[in-house]
Design a protein around this motif. Structure first.
Motif, PDB file in Angstrom:
ATOM      1  N   TYR A 113       0.797  -1.220   0.000  1.00  0.00           N
ATOM      2  CA  TYR A 113       0.000   0.000   0.000  1.00  0.00           C
ATOM      3  C   TYR A 113       0.829   1.268   0.000  1.00  0.00           C
ATOM      4  N   ARG A 114       2.131   1.112  -0.064  1.00  0.00           N
ATOM      5  CA  ARG A 114       3.051   2.255  -0.079  1.00  0.00           C
ATOM      6  C   ARG A 114       2.894   3.147   1.150  1.00  0.00           C
ATOM      7  N   ASP A 115       2.600   2.517   2.306  1.00  0.00           N
ATOM      8  CA  ASP A 115       2.560   3.271   3.561  1.00  0.00           C
ATOM      9  C   ASP A 115       3.950   3.828   3.843  1.00  0.00           C
ATOM     10  N   LYS A 116       3.990   5.016   4.375  1.00  0.00           N
ATOM     11  CA  LYS A 116       5.276   5.656   4.665  1.00  0.00           C
ATOM     12  C   LYS A 116       5.834   5.128   5.986  1.00  0.00           C
ATOM     13  N   ILE A 117       7.117   4.759   5.953  1.00  0.00           N
ATOM     14  CA  ILE A 117       7.831   4.336   7.157  1.00  0.00           C
ATOM     15  C   ILE A 117       9.077   5.205   7.253  1.00  0.00           C
ATOM     16  N   ASN A 118       9.218   5.890   8.387  1.00  0.00           N
ATOM     17  CA  ASN A 118      10.399   6.745   8.528  1.00  0.00           C
ATOM     18  C   ASN A 118      11.616   5.908   8.947  1.00  0.00           C
ATOM     19  N   LEU A 119      12.760   6.529   8.983  1.00  0.00           N
ATOM     20  CA  LEU A 119      14.021   5.833   9.246  1.00  0.00           C
ATOM     21  C   LEU A 119      14.038   5.180  10.628  1.00  0.00           C
ATOM     22  N   ILE A 120      13.489   5.847  11.618  1.00  0.00           N
ATOM     23  CA  ILE A 120      13.460   5.292  12.981  1.00  0.00           C
ATOM     24  C   ILE A 120      12.658   3.985  13.001  1.00  0.00           C
ATOM     25  N   LYS A 121      11.514   3.974  12.331  1.00  0.00           N
ATOM     26  CA  LYS A 121      10.699   2.755  12.285  1.00  0.00           C
ATOM     27  C   LYS A 121      11.422   1.645  11.514  1.00  0.00           C
ATOM     28  N   GLU A 122      12.085   2.011  10.416  1.00  0.00           N
ATOM     29  CA  GLU A 122      12.836   1.010   9.655  1.00  0.00           C
ATOM     30  C   GLU A 122      13.919   0.370  10.516  1.00  0.00           C
ATOM     31  N   ILE A 123      14.629   1.175  11.267  1.00  0.00           N
ATOM     32  CA  ILE A 123      15.684   0.652  12.143  1.00  0.00           C
ATOM     33  C   ILE A 123      15.079  -0.242  13.223  1.00  0.00           C
ATOM     34  N   GLY A 124      13.958   0.191  13.805  1.00  0.00           N
ATOM     35  CA  GLY A 124      13.292  -0.611  14.835  1.00  0.00           C
ATOM     36  C   GLY A 124      12.809  -1.946  14.309  1.00  0.00           C
ATOM     37  N   ILE A 125      12.219  -1.944  13.113  1.00  0.00           N
ATOM     38  CA  ILE A 125      11.759  -3.192  12.503  1.00  0.00           C
ATOM     39  C   ILE A 125      12.948  -4.116  12.226  1.00  0.00           C
ATOM     40  N   PHE A 126      14.023  -3.557  11.702  1.00  0.00           N
ATOM     41  CA  PHE A 126      15.215  -4.351  11.398  1.00  0.00           C
ATOM     42  C   PHE A 126      15.790  -4.976  12.672  1.00  0.00           C
ATOM     43  N   ILE A 127      15.920  -4.192  13.735  1.00  0.00           N
ATOM     44  CA  ILE A 127      16.456  -4.705  15.000  1.00  0.00           C
ATOM     45  C   ILE A 127      15.540  -5.796  15.571  1.00  0.00           C
ATOM     46  N   ALA A 128      14.223  -5.588  15.485  1.00  0.00           N
ATOM     47  CA  ALA A 128      13.278  -6.586  15.998  1.00  0.00           C
ATOM     48  C   ALA A 128      13.384  -7.889  15.212  1.00  0.00           C
ATOM     49  N   PHE A 129      13.492  -7.795  13.888  1.00  0.00           N
ATOM     50  CA  PHE A 129      13.652  -9.000  13.073  1.00  0.00           C
ATOM     51  C   PHE A 129      14.942  -9.731  13.413  1.00  0.00           C
ATOM     52  N   ILE A 130      16.036  -9.003  13.538  1.00  0.00           N
ATOM     53  CA  ILE A 130      17.323  -9.623  13.873  1.00  0.00           C
ATOM     54  C   ILE A 130      17.244 -10.302  15.242  1.00  0.00           C
ATOM     55  N   GLY A 131      16.655  -9.622  16.218  1.00  0.00           N
ATOM     56  CA  GLY A 131      16.507 -10.202  17.553  1.00  0.00           C
ATOM     57  C   GLY A 131      15.680 -11.468  17.544  1.00  0.00           C
ATOM     58  N   ALA A 132      14.569 -11.440  16.809  1.00  0.00           N
ATOM     59  CA  ALA A 132      13.719 -12.634  16.732  1.00  0.00           C
ATOM     60  C   ALA A 132      14.451 -13.777  16.042  1.00  0.00           C
ATOM     61  N   ILE A 133      15.172 -13.471  14.976  1.00  0.00           N
ATOM     62  CA  ILE A 133      15.921 -14.513  14.273  1.00  0.00           C
ATOM     63  C   ILE A 133      16.987 -15.115  15.181  1.00  0.00           C
ATOM     64  N   LEU A 134      17.663 -14.294  15.971  1.00  0.00           N
ATOM     65  CA  LEU A 134      18.684 -14.803  16.887  1.00  0.00           C
ATOM     66  C   LEU A 134      18.070 -15.712  17.952  1.00  0.00           C
ATOM     67  N   VAL A 135      16.930 -15.304  18.492  1.00  0.00           N
ATOM     68  CA  VAL A 135      16.284 -16.128  19.518  1.00  0.00           C
ATOM     69  C   VAL A 135      15.776 -17.433  18.927  1.00  0.00           C
ATOM     70  N   ILE A 136      15.175 -17.350  17.747  1.00  0.00           N
ATOM     71  CA  ILE A 136      14.608 -18.551  17.125  1.00  0.00           C
ATOM     72  C   ILE A 136      15.709 -19.518  16.703  1.00  0.00           C
ATOM     73  N   SER A 137      16.817 -18.992  16.190  1.00  0.00           N
ATOM     74  CA  SER A 137      17.881 -19.866  15.676  1.00  0.00           C
ATOM     75  C   SER A 137      18.885 -20.271  16.766  1.00  0.00           C
ATOM     76  N   GLU A 138      18.674 -19.875  17.996  1.00  0.00           N
ATOM     77  CA  GLU A 138      19.582 -20.193  19.093  1.00  0.00           C
ATOM     78  C   GLU A 138      19.850 -21.689  19.233  1.00  0.00           C
ATOM     79  N   PRO A 139      18.850 -22.567  19.085  1.00  0.00           N
ATOM     80  CA  PRO A 139      19.157 -24.006  19.209  1.00  0.00           C
ATOM     81  C   PRO A 139      20.137 -24.508  18.140  1.00  0.00           C
ATOM     82  N   LEU A 140      20.210 -23.851  17.013  1.00  0.00           N
ATOM     83  CA  LEU A 140      21.150 -24.284  15.966  1.00  0.00           C
ATOM     84  C   LEU A 140      22.598 -24.040  16.371  1.00  0.00           C
ATOM     85  N   PHE A 141      22.817 -23.049  17.246  1.00  0.00           N
ATOM     86  CA  PHE A 141      24.171 -22.685  17.641  1.00  0.00           C
ATOM     87  C   PHE A 141      24.621 -23.338  18.946  1.00  0.00           C
ATOM     88  N   SER A 142      23.744 -24.059  19.613  1.00  0.00           N
ATOM     89  CA  SER A 142      24.132 -24.660  20.895  1.00  0.00           C
ATOM     90  C   SER A 142      24.451 -26.133  20.770  1.00  0.00           C
TER      91      SER A 142
END
Length: 142
Positions: A113-142
């Motif tokens: 829908y071409r909703d506008k996302i400012n830089l702060i929101k983009e950074i927050g979404i990126f950090i949240a995705f990275i954090g979730a991926i790290l938590v979810i993939s944690e069993p692969l690294f242990s």
């Protein structure tokens, strides 16, 4: 009025917060599909008189019925997949994965829908995705 609204929001939050751990506990002894069957059977029996009364008052065309059935089936399939996934993982991981839902919604809104996302929101979404991926993939690294 405002205090009452916050009270109800707090109660709803508490109920939804307890749902995943309680379902996870129930799935220790019961098959996920069996659990969902009885859950929906009870809800259907409770809601059926109200639905019959409502559907008698309002007429629907075939397109409306098609959409209603399509949304009902896909909604139940999503719940079945969620409960099977919950049976195979921890409640904490499923909650973290579930918290990605709003982020995916924001990303889809931006993409489709071409909703506008400012830089702060983009950074927050990126950090949240990275954090979730790290938590979810944690069993692969242990």
């Amino acid at each position: 009025m405002k205090l009452t609204s916050y009270f109800y929001l707090l109660i709803a939050t508490i109920i939804w917060s307890l749902a995943t751990p309680l379902v996870k506990y129930a799935l220790n002894d019961i098959d996920p599909i069996f659990f969902l069957f009885f859950r929906f059977l009870i809800v259907t029996l409770l809601c059926l008189p109200f639905l019959i009364h409502y559907f008698k008052k309002k007429k629907y065309n075939s397109y409306d019925w098609f959409n209603l059935i399509l949304f009902a089936v896909t909604g139940q399939v999503v719940l079945i997949i969620f409960f099977i996934g919950l049976d195979l993982t921890t409640a904490t991981d499923s909650i973290i994965i579930g918290l990605l839902g709003p982020l995916v919604t924001i990303a889809a809104g931006h993409y489709f829908y071409r909703d506008k996302i400012n830089l702060i929101k983009e950074i927050g979404i990126f950090i949240a995705f990275i954090g979730a991926i790290l938590v979810i993939s944690e069993p692969l690294f242990s």
